[in-house]
Design a protein around this motif. Structure first.
Motif, PDB file in Angstrom:
ATOM      1  N   MET A  93     -20.394  24.183  -1.012  1.00 13.94           N
ATOM      2  CA  MET A  93     -21.271  25.285  -0.620  1.00 13.94           C
ATOM      3  C   MET A  93     -21.390  25.394   0.897  1.00 13.94           C
ATOM      4  N   ARG A  94     -21.381  24.280   1.596  1.00 13.03           N
ATOM      5  CA  ARG A  94     -21.480  24.309   3.056  1.00 13.03           C
ATOM      6  C   ARG A  94     -20.138  24.056   3.751  1.00 13.03           C
ATOM      7  N   ASP A  95     -19.140  23.644   2.983  1.00 10.99           N
ATOM      8  CA  ASP A  95     -17.835  23.342   3.576  1.00 10.99           C
ATOM      9  C   ASP A  95     -16.736  24.019   2.771  1.00 10.99           C
ATOM     10  N   PRO A  96     -16.378  25.263   3.108  1.00 12.46           N
ATOM     11  CA  PRO A  96     -15.386  26.015   2.338  1.00 12.46           C
ATOM     12  C   PRO A  96     -14.037  25.317   2.240  1.00 12.46           C
ATOM     13  N   SER A  97     -13.713  24.452   3.183  1.00 21.19           N
ATOM     14  CA  SER A  97     -12.412  23.801   3.166  1.00 21.19           C
ATOM     15  C   SER A  97     -12.241  22.865   1.980  1.00 21.19           C
ATOM     16  N   ARG A  98     -13.342  22.474   1.356  1.00 17.80           N
ATOM     17  CA  ARG A  98     -13.273  21.576   0.198  1.00 17.80           C
ATOM     18  C   ARG A  98     -13.064  22.326  -1.120  1.00 17.80           C
ATOM     19  N   SER A  99     -13.117  23.652  -1.083  1.00 20.91           N
ATOM     20  CA  SER A  99     -13.005  24.455  -2.305  1.00 20.91           C
ATOM     21  C   SER A  99     -11.555  24.538  -2.778  1.00 20.91           C
ATOM     22  N   VAL A 100     -11.382  24.562  -4.106  1.00 16.97           N
ATOM     23  CA  VAL A 100     -10.064  24.777  -4.706  1.00 16.97           C
ATOM     24  C   VAL A 100      -9.891  26.244  -5.105  1.00 16.97           C
ATOM     25  N   GLY A 101     -10.857  27.084  -4.732  1.00 16.15           N
ATOM     26  CA  GLY A 101     -10.890  28.456  -5.219  1.00 16.15           C
ATOM     27  C   GLY A 101      -9.747  29.324  -4.761  1.00 16.15           C
ATOM     28  N   GLN A 102      -9.063  28.953  -3.680  1.00 23.43           N
ATOM     29  CA  GLN A 102      -7.922  29.733  -3.211  1.00 23.43           C
ATOM     30  C   GLN A 102      -6.623  28.934  -3.270  1.00 23.43           C
ATOM     31  N   SER A 103      -6.611  27.908  -4.110  1.00 21.26           N
ATOM     32  CA  SER A 103      -5.396  27.111  -4.307  1.00 21.26           C
ATOM     33  C   SER A 103      -4.391  27.896  -5.139  1.00 21.26           C
ATOM     34  N   VAL A 104      -3.156  27.422  -5.158  1.00 23.86           N
ATOM     35  CA  VAL A 104      -2.116  28.043  -5.981  1.00 23.86           C
ATOM     36  C   VAL A 104      -2.523  28.016  -7.450  1.00 23.86           C
ATOM     37  N   GLU A 105      -3.096  26.894  -7.878  1.00 21.05           N
ATOM     38  CA  GLU A 105      -3.509  26.768  -9.283  1.00 21.05           C
ATOM     39  C   GLU A 105      -4.611  27.766  -9.631  1.00 21.05           C
ATOM     40  N   ALA A 106      -5.569  27.929  -8.725  1.00 21.33           N
ATOM     41  CA  ALA A 106      -6.659  28.876  -8.979  1.00 21.33           C
ATOM     42  C   ALA A 106      -6.134  30.305  -9.036  1.00 21.33           C
ATOM     43  N   GLY A 107      -5.174  30.616  -8.181  1.00 18.31           N
ATOM     44  CA  GLY A 107      -4.576  31.947  -8.222  1.00 18.31           C
ATOM     45  C   GLY A 107      -3.871  32.209  -9.538  1.00 18.31           C
ATOM     46  N   ARG A 108      -3.170  31.212 -10.050  1.00 16.41           N
ATOM     47  CA  ARG A 108      -2.497  31.354 -11.346  1.00 16.41           C
ATOM     48  C   ARG A 108      -3.528  31.516 -12.461  1.00 16.41           C
ATOM     49  N   LEU A 109      -4.624  30.776 -12.375  1.00 14.52           N
ATOM     50  CA  LEU A 109      -5.671  30.874 -13.395  1.00 14.52           C
ATOM     51  C   LEU A 109      -6.308  32.257 -13.396  1.00 14.52           C
ATOM     52  N   ARG A 110      -6.498  32.851 -12.228  1.00 13.93           N
ATOM     53  CA  ARG A 110      -7.084  34.189 -12.167  1.00 13.93           C
ATOM     54  C   ARG A 110      -6.172  35.191 -12.877  1.00 13.93           C
ATOM     55  N   LEU A 111      -4.876  35.065 -12.690  1.00  8.67           N
ATOM     56  CA  LEU A 111      -3.934  35.960 -13.352  1.00  8.67           C
ATOM     57  C   LEU A 111      -3.959  35.751 -14.863  1.00  8.67           C
ATOM     58  N   LEU A 112      -3.974  34.497 -15.293  1.00  7.67           N
ATOM     59  CA  LEU A 112      -3.983  34.210 -16.725  1.00  7.67           C
ATOM     60  C   LEU A 112      -5.299  34.672 -17.367  1.00  7.67           C
ATOM     61  N   ALA A 113      -6.414  34.487 -16.665  1.00  8.16           N
ATOM     62  CA  ALA A 113      -7.695  34.947 -17.202  1.00  8.16           C
ATOM     63  C   ALA A 113      -7.681  36.452 -17.387  1.00  8.16           C
ATOM     64  N   ASP A 114      -7.134  37.168 -16.417  1.00  4.97           N
ATOM     65  CA  ASP A 114      -7.035  38.623 -16.527  1.00  4.97           C
ATOM     66  C   ASP A 114      -6.166  39.019 -17.727  1.00  4.97           C
ATOM     67  N   GLU A 115      -5.071  38.318 -17.939  1.00  7.90           N
ATOM     68  CA  GLU A 115      -4.189  38.639 -19.060  1.00  7.90           C
ATOM     69  C   GLU A 115      -4.863  38.329 -20.400  1.00  7.90           C
ATOM     70  N   LEU A 116      -5.634  37.258 -20.456  1.00  4.02           N
ATOM     71  CA  LEU A 116      -6.356  36.934 -21.688  1.00  4.02           C
ATOM     72  C   LEU A 116      -7.413  37.989 -22.003  1.00  4.02           C
ATOM     73  N   VAL A 117      -8.136  38.453 -20.977  1.00  6.11           N
ATOM     74  CA  VAL A 117      -9.137  39.499 -21.181  1.00  6.11           C
ATOM     75  C   VAL A 117      -8.462  40.802 -21.605  1.00  6.11           C
ATOM     76  N   THR A 118      -7.339  41.105 -21.018  1.00  7.35           N
ATOM     77  CA  THR A 118      -6.603  42.313 -21.401  1.00  7.35           C
ATOM     78  C   THR A 118      -6.146  42.228 -22.849  1.00  7.35           C
ATOM     79  N   LEU A 119      -5.673  41.066 -23.274  1.00  3.86           N
ATOM     80  CA  LEU A 119      -5.268  40.869 -24.672  1.00  3.86           C
ATOM     81  C   LEU A 119      -6.466  41.016 -25.604  1.00  3.86           C
ATOM     82  N   LEU A 120      -7.607  40.478 -25.199  1.00  5.54           N
ATOM     83  CA  LEU A 120      -8.828  40.609 -25.996  1.00  5.54           C
ATOM     84  C   LEU A 120      -9.175  42.077 -26.200  1.00  5.54           C
TER      85      LEU A 120
END
Length: 400
Positions: free
Chosen positions: A181-208
């Motif tokens: 919360m105070r140190d953005p550099s510790r976040s995994v939110g913009q990692s390659v894995e997180a980016g892939r998860l965002r795409l997969l989540a969108d595809e799962l919602v679209t399938l739903l």
């Protein structure tokens, strides 16, 4: 002016609240200026009982984790689990420890006993799985959505396997590290894995969405709506974690806005089910922009109430709550030159005020906001009165 203000005051009950509104709203939002005080929660409980018995309301939605709230709804609708279990695990922010919340859940379960499904009351948390210190891992929501779809649709339509999700998610403590919360550099939110998860989540919602007719007939509308909650929560959390990794000056503004956007999406889903009483902090439910002084400076964002009100119009109503004292928190008698001070002089307690009429009575130069001696209490902003439908005033909040 005192006479004008006195003329706007009446007893707080469902009939009086409805009398202020042009129509019965799908969402009746009752705000509070502080959290965790049983005096205010007991008032909410009584208003909800009256709305159920007199106006046909069937749902209460509170500022608590939407995923945890599913356990509370299961308990009040079908008796799944025990009261102790749902109070411990079904609330976020520590709300399960409040005696009035326990009373609410117990009453809802007793009310539903022996009633057909169409007449049962429902409970919903409408906050994201978020705390001031950070956000939950998207694991629970993502895997629940994937599991629902995997059981009902052709495996070839799924964008990934459960194992792929597990690998990309990694250890949950990477997502929940409070230092982020105070140190953005510790976040995994913009990692390659997180980016892939965002795409997969969108595809799962679209399938739903694409499989809606099949899914509803194969299970039930309730199961499908719960899966939609999983989808909203997964995509919302991934969006929030992405913003937590942001290093720009607008980081906190974006995080506050994303939280209220998640709240708004959940409230719109609640409104689709049945008329509901919504309870949360005034700042989340008001129609005006919200603001907060953070360690990075002052931030402003559109509240969930502003977002929902823009969509629902008169089918969204907002009644703020203001108060006189919380002496056990150092909040003493309000100064006479504040709105709270003027209302404190009224004989009724608690009382309901026609907010637009009060704004008119105060004139073009309303009193300055009351100063707060305690960070947990947010005084009423007089400039927001005209944008509300009503105002509940409680003279003294007593120690629980």
């Amino acid at each position: 002016m005192a006479t004008d203000i006195k003329d706007t005051a009446q007893a707080v009950d469902a009939a009086a609240v409805m009398g202020l509104l042009p129509t019965r709203p799908r969402l009746l939002a009752l705000g509070e200026p502080t959290h965790g005080e049983n005096t205010l929660l007991e008032l909410r409980n009584e208003l909800f009982r009256q709305l159920v018995e007199q106006e046909g309301y069937r749902t209460i939605a509170i500022e608590s984790d939407c995923m945890r709230g599913l356990a509370v709804d299961d308990y009040v609708t079908s008796g799944t689990g025990t009261l102790d279990e749902v109070m411990e695990h079904g609330f976020s922010h520590g709300w399960g420890a409040c005696a009035a919340n326990r009373d609410l859940v117990r009453w809802m379960r007793a009310h539903n006993e022996g009633r057909p499904a169409s007449e049962r009351l429902h409970f919903a948390g409408f906050d994201g799985p978020l705390e001031i210190t950070g956000a939950a891992s998207p694991r629970q929501a993502l895997t629940a959505l994937h599991g629902y779809l995997a059981a009902l649709v052709d495996a070839n339509l799924l964008p990934c396997t459960a194992g792929t999700l597990d690998h990309l998610l990694g250890a949950d403590d990477r997502w929940t590290d409070p230092a982020v919360m105070r140190d953005p550099s510790r976040s995994v939110g913009q990692s390659v894995e997180a980016g892939r998860l965002r795409l997969l989540a969108d595809e799962l919602v679209t399938l739903l969405d694409a499989q809606t007719p099949h899914l509803i007939t194969s299970t039930s509308r309730d199961d499908w709506e719960r899966a939609r909650l999983y989808g909203r929560t997964a995509t919302g959390l991934l969006r929030y974690h992405h913003a937590m990794a942001d290093t720009s000056p607008t980081r906190m503004t974006r995080l506050c806005a994303l939280r209220d956007s998640m709240m708004a999406d959940n409230l719109l889903a609640v409104a689709d089910r049945s008329p509901a009483l919504v309870h949360a902090h005034n700042s989340h439910l008001q129609r005006e922009k919200s603001s907060m002084q953070m360690w990075e400076g002052r931030v402003e964002w559109w509240s969930a109430g502003a977002l929902v009100g823009a969509r629902l119009g008169e089918e969204y109503a907002f009644v703020a709550t203001a108060l006189g004292t919380i002496r056990h928190q150092g909040v003493d008698t309000p100064p006479q030159d504040t709105v709270e001070g003027l209302l404190y002089a009224l004989p009724q307690d608690p009382c309901l005020i026609d907010a637009p009429r009060l704004a008119t009575a105060l004139g073009d130069t309303p009193p300055a906001p009351r100063e707060s001696p305690w960070f947990g209490y947010a005084p009423l902003d007089p400039a927001h009165l005209a944008a509300g439908d009503g105002l509940v005033f409680v003279k003294d909040v007593l120690r629980s």
